[in-house]
Design a protein around this motif. Sequence first.
Motif, mmCIF file in Angstrom:
data_model
loop_
_atom_site.group_PDB
_atom_site.id
_atom_site.type_symbol
_atom_site.label_atom_id
_atom_site.label_comp_id
_atom_site.label_asym_id
_atom_site.label_seq_id
_atom_site.Cartn_x
_atom_site.Cartn_y
_atom_site.Cartn_z
ATOM 1 N N ASN A 436 -1.245 -11.798 -9.736
ATOM 2 C CA ASN A 436 -2.539 -12.241 -9.242
ATOM 3 C C ASN A 436 -2.871 -11.644 -7.888
ATOM 4 O O ASN A 436 -4.001 -11.748 -7.423
ATOM 5 C CB ASN A 436 -2.583 -13.769 -9.141
ATOM 6 C CG ASN A 436 -2.809 -14.402 -10.494
ATOM 7 O OD1 ASN A 436 -3.724 -14.020 -11.215
ATOM 8 N ND2 ASN A 436 -1.961 -15.346 -10.848
ATOM 9 N N VAL A 437 -1.868 -11.041 -7.253
ATOM 10 C CA VAL A 437 -2.091 -10.403 -5.957
ATOM 11 C C VAL A 437 -1.403 -9.046 -5.981
ATOM 12 O O VAL A 437 -0.269 -8.923 -6.446
ATOM 13 C CB VAL A 437 -1.543 -11.260 -4.799
ATOM 14 C CG1 VAL A 437 -1.732 -10.546 -3.466
ATOM 15 C CG2 VAL A 437 -2.237 -12.617 -4.773
ATOM 16 N N LEU A 438 -2.075 -8.048 -5.463
ATOM 17 C CA LEU A 438 -1.523 -6.696 -5.423
ATOM 18 C C LEU A 438 -0.623 -6.536 -4.207
ATOM 19 O O LEU A 438 -0.991 -6.923 -3.094
ATOM 20 C CB LEU A 438 -2.677 -5.682 -5.359
ATOM 21 C CG LEU A 438 -2.293 -4.203 -5.283
ATOM 22 C CD1 LEU A 438 -1.583 -3.769 -6.563
ATOM 23 C CD2 LEU A 438 -3.548 -3.353 -5.064
ATOM 24 N N ASN A 439 0.545 -5.979 -4.427
ATOM 25 C CA ASN A 439 1.437 -5.673 -3.313
ATOM 26 C C ASN A 439 0.696 -4.759 -2.333
ATOM 27 O O ASN A 439 0.166 -3.719 -2.728
ATOM 28 C CB ASN A 439 2.690 -4.958 -3.851
ATOM 29 C CG ASN A 439 3.760 -4.788 -2.791
ATOM 30 O OD1 ASN A 439 3.470 -4.607 -1.617
ATOM 31 N ND2 ASN A 439 5.002 -4.820 -3.225
ATOM 32 N N PRO A 440 0.633 -5.112 -1.066
ATOM 33 C CA PRO A 440 -0.151 -4.305 -0.111
ATOM 34 C C PRO A 440 0.374 -2.895 0.080
ATOM 35 O O PRO A 440 -0.326 -2.056 0.650
ATOM 36 C CB PRO A 440 -0.068 -5.120 1.192
ATOM 37 C CG PRO A 440 1.096 -6.036 1.007
ATOM 38 C CD PRO A 440 1.188 -6.328 -0.451
ATOM 39 N N THR A 441 1.584 -2.585 -0.378
ATOM 40 C CA THR A 441 2.096 -1.216 -0.246
ATOM 41 C C THR A 441 1.472 -0.271 -1.271
ATOM 42 O O THR A 441 1.595 0.944 -1.146
ATOM 43 C CB THR A 441 3.617 -1.184 -0.418
ATOM 44 O OG1 THR A 441 3.960 -1.670 -1.720
ATOM 45 C CG2 THR A 441 4.306 -2.030 0.639
ATOM 46 N N ALA A 442 0.808 -0.820 -2.294
ATOM 47 C CA ALA A 442 0.176 0.006 -3.318
ATOM 48 C C ALA A 442 -1.179 0.500 -2.828
ATOM 49 O O ALA A 442 -2.006 -0.282 -2.384
ATOM 50 C CB ALA A 442 0.027 -0.774 -4.617
ATOM 51 N N VAL A 443 -1.387 1.804 -2.933
ATOM 52 C CA VAL A 443 -2.622 2.428 -2.447
ATOM 53 C C VAL A 443 -3.278 3.182 -3.591
ATOM 54 O O VAL A 443 -2.622 3.935 -4.319
ATOM 55 C CB VAL A 443 -2.332 3.397 -1.282
ATOM 56 C CG1 VAL A 443 -3.618 4.080 -0.812
ATOM 57 C CG2 VAL A 443 -1.661 2.650 -0.134
ATOM 58 N N GLY A 444 -4.589 2.983 -3.766
ATOM 59 C CA GLY A 444 -5.315 3.622 -4.852
ATOM 60 C C GLY A 444 -5.729 5.045 -4.533
ATOM 61 O O GLY A 444 -5.389 5.604 -3.485
ATOM 62 N N GLY A 445 -6.472 5.630 -5.484
ATOM 63 C CA GLY A 445 -6.954 6.995 -5.304
ATOM 64 C C GLY A 445 -5.922 8.059 -5.576
ATOM 65 O O GLY A 445 -6.088 9.219 -5.170
ATOM 66 N N GLN A 446 -4.843 7.708 -6.267
ATOM 67 C CA GLN A 446 -3.783 8.669 -6.552
ATOM 68 C C GLN A 446 -4.157 9.551 -7.750
ATOM 69 O O GLN A 446 -5.005 9.212 -8.569
ATOM 70 C CB GLN A 446 -2.470 7.936 -6.858
ATOM 71 C CG GLN A 446 -2.040 6.937 -5.812
ATOM 72 C CD GLN A 446 -1.683 7.592 -4.494
ATOM 73 O OE1 GLN A 446 -1.119 8.684 -4.457
ATOM 74 N NE2 GLN A 446 -2.001 6.911 -3.395
ATOM 75 N N LEU A 447 -3.507 10.711 -7.853
ATOM 76 C CA LEU A 447 -3.633 11.598 -9.002
ATOM 77 C C LEU A 447 -2.342 11.544 -9.808
ATOM 78 O O LEU A 447 -1.265 11.373 -9.250
ATOM 79 C CB LEU A 447 -3.895 13.037 -8.544
ATOM 80 C CG LEU A 447 -5.169 13.275 -7.730
ATOM 81 C CD1 LEU A 447 -5.234 14.733 -7.272
ATOM 82 C CD2 LEU A 447 -6.404 12.922 -8.534
ATOM 83 N N GLY A 448 -2.451 11.700 -11.110
ATOM 84 C CA GLY A 448 -1.241 11.763 -11.933
ATOM 85 C C GLY A 448 -1.087 10.628 -12.910
ATOM 86 O O GLY A 448 -0.059 10.552 -13.602
ATOM 87 N N CYS A 449 -2.056 9.730 -13.014
ATOM 88 C CA CYS A 449 -1.995 8.676 -14.038
ATOM 89 C C CYS A 449 -2.479 9.267 -15.363
ATOM 90 O O CYS A 449 -3.582 8.960 -15.844
ATOM 91 C CB CYS A 449 -2.852 7.472 -13.636
ATOM 92 S SG CYS A 449 -2.111 6.413 -12.375
#
Length: 719
Positions: A436-449
């Motif tokens: 229900n909460v995203l770990n704050p170490t995760a950052v979006g906008g990545q390439l490779g998914c």
Amino acid sequence: MTSSIRTSMGLALTALQGANAFFRINCATVQSGRIDPLVNPGTLAAHSHTILGGSNIGVNATYQSLLDSDCSSCEVQADKSAYWSPTLYYEYPNGSFIETAHGGGVVYYLGRGPGQNDTVPFPPGFMVLSGDKAARSYDNATFTYGTADYPGRPVADRISFACLDGLYQPEQPYMYKTDCQDGMRAQVHFQSCWNGKDLYKPDNSHVAYQSRIDDGICPPTHSVQVPHIFLEINYQVNDIPGKTPDGRFVFSQGDPTGYGFHADFQNGWEMDIQTYAVKNCLNTVDFGQISACPPLQAVDTSAYGVNCPQRPRPIDEPVDGLLAKLPGCIKITPGPAAAPAASMTCPKDVIPSKIIATKDTTATPTQSVAPGQPFGGEYQIYLGCFNDTAGQTRALNAYSEANYVNMTVEYCMGICHDRGYRLSGVEYAQECHCDNVLNPTAVGGQLGCNWNCGRTMVESLGYRQNCGGYSLIDLYNNTDPAFVANGSETANGGLPVPYTPLAPFADNYVGCFTDLDPRTLSSNNTQSDDMTVEVCAAFCAGGPGYRYYGVEYGSQCYCGNAFAAVAQLLNTTSSPTNDSACSIRCAGSNPELCGGANALSVYNVTDFVVPAPKPSVGKYRSQGCLTDPPNNVGRSLIGPSIDSPNMTNELCIKYCLGQEMHYAAIEYSTQCFCGNAVNSAGGAQSISCPVSNLMTCPGNTKELCGGPNLMNLFYSSTL
């Protein structure tokens, strides 16, 4: 002749290493068998090949059929070309064969020589073979075209081998060493000079080598320069089960020397992308970086082996596993004379009766969506591609499970919804994570998914979806009002669910270990949707004196008395910050971690008492411990042996006494070895017994029965 060979091979290596501009493509195996649409179009090839590239490869493959492939097993998906080379086998002393595994290949595209800026792309339909399958010795008489300014060199230098064992050794044009810790690499340079008109000729006269093979000038008869292809295949020569000094490696065309190594290339490139890459990237990209060439980067994926797995064989015969004969019943011809033309010598009853038609496919569309857009349901919003490696826990930590076959975005959304979690994420093609909460170490906008979801998706749904990537997760947010109340995330009937911090590791925590094959702990196991560290501890406490227990994938529990030899400790402290691999929360306990993907969180059984080694059994006295010789050169005792699930010190010694052997030793808890002398020539060493590495006997858990590559040794001077 030896010195001239070494000199010429050194030149090839120096030339290749000196050229920093090229692009490099990794490829996995897509097909294997007696397939060769260049030499044997429409029918069986004489010998077996291992093939990389377009999934439509078959005996009738054409440029168009390759271009229409559903996928490519090469990382650049616009390259649906086919690259193939002979299969390498290991021949046992009894005459049987087993395929030598390799993990695909690496294809280098280079612009070389003074004409490199005039290099043109491979045209549709272009095909070429490099090497001579019949060669069994080094040909120092046949040279490439050359001039005084650009002298030629032996054509035989197109083939080379490297032993990857951590020591520098000059490459050679034959299999000079096959005991290589990190594999033996076979290498081939392709012709890069073309006559400009013929797409293929059976004698390969439509192409020629540059004067230095991998550099230099083209002959006037072949003045059009195409990209220089350099292909590497890494064979795992040290992973052969039961490998002995009396066995040998042999290529599928019956070549035990390596001089006859060869490879084929059939163009399947999307022409617009290849044309751009040849013009703008071939001579400018430093050190092979695909990311420096935008059109290649746009179609690059790290999931080439996952998204395009090996296809069923179109030839109805086995080419892997243990074989009585080489495919096609090819005879081994060691030379030094050139081998005669291969012919199928199998009796009719073992020759395949038919070729299974290759099921030509077309590229399957991939569903895609931009961040902020709905996908997979009325309220599901795609958040983007996030990193999932930083910090001590995963991006989503509340619940996770894996399903390689049936995983889809919607499947994962349903899992998380049913458990009351609004955030869902898919990763590694098969993993689903919820929170229900995203770990704050995760950052979006990545390439490779760009790893495709479950294996059956294309067949059942007719399209592809992306399920994250390597340490990358595709995240979705369920905005259904049932999951949102007064601006706060809610779950389980509207009750607020805050982000739960991790519970600290218990004092008996050992660490996070790799868990591949064989398992780190292999004595017993269970799985439960309510798994916790305590549940696993209770399960293993019911066993016969287990020393360790461990949890993995959030729901799996394993027990054992010693670690498998391949297990590696991934952290050096018990701090969660060093356990990024063991980061899946326990299915039955939100605050606890229960290992990870192929990563085992290991604990000591707190009340386990390590038995002391027995000083003697009857007339046999303990001699401490004995290591097995390194590098798989045999056992420390090479006499009679037995393996028993009820092994004890007494059982082994009684057996060796009956065999009239002075030495008796127990290893891996169940194995007993006897002998009248220690095989010291192999490098075995006597050491004091490291109790922490020893296993208890299955027939008596109060005794020690050796460990991985470690024997409890006993000796009696009288019998």
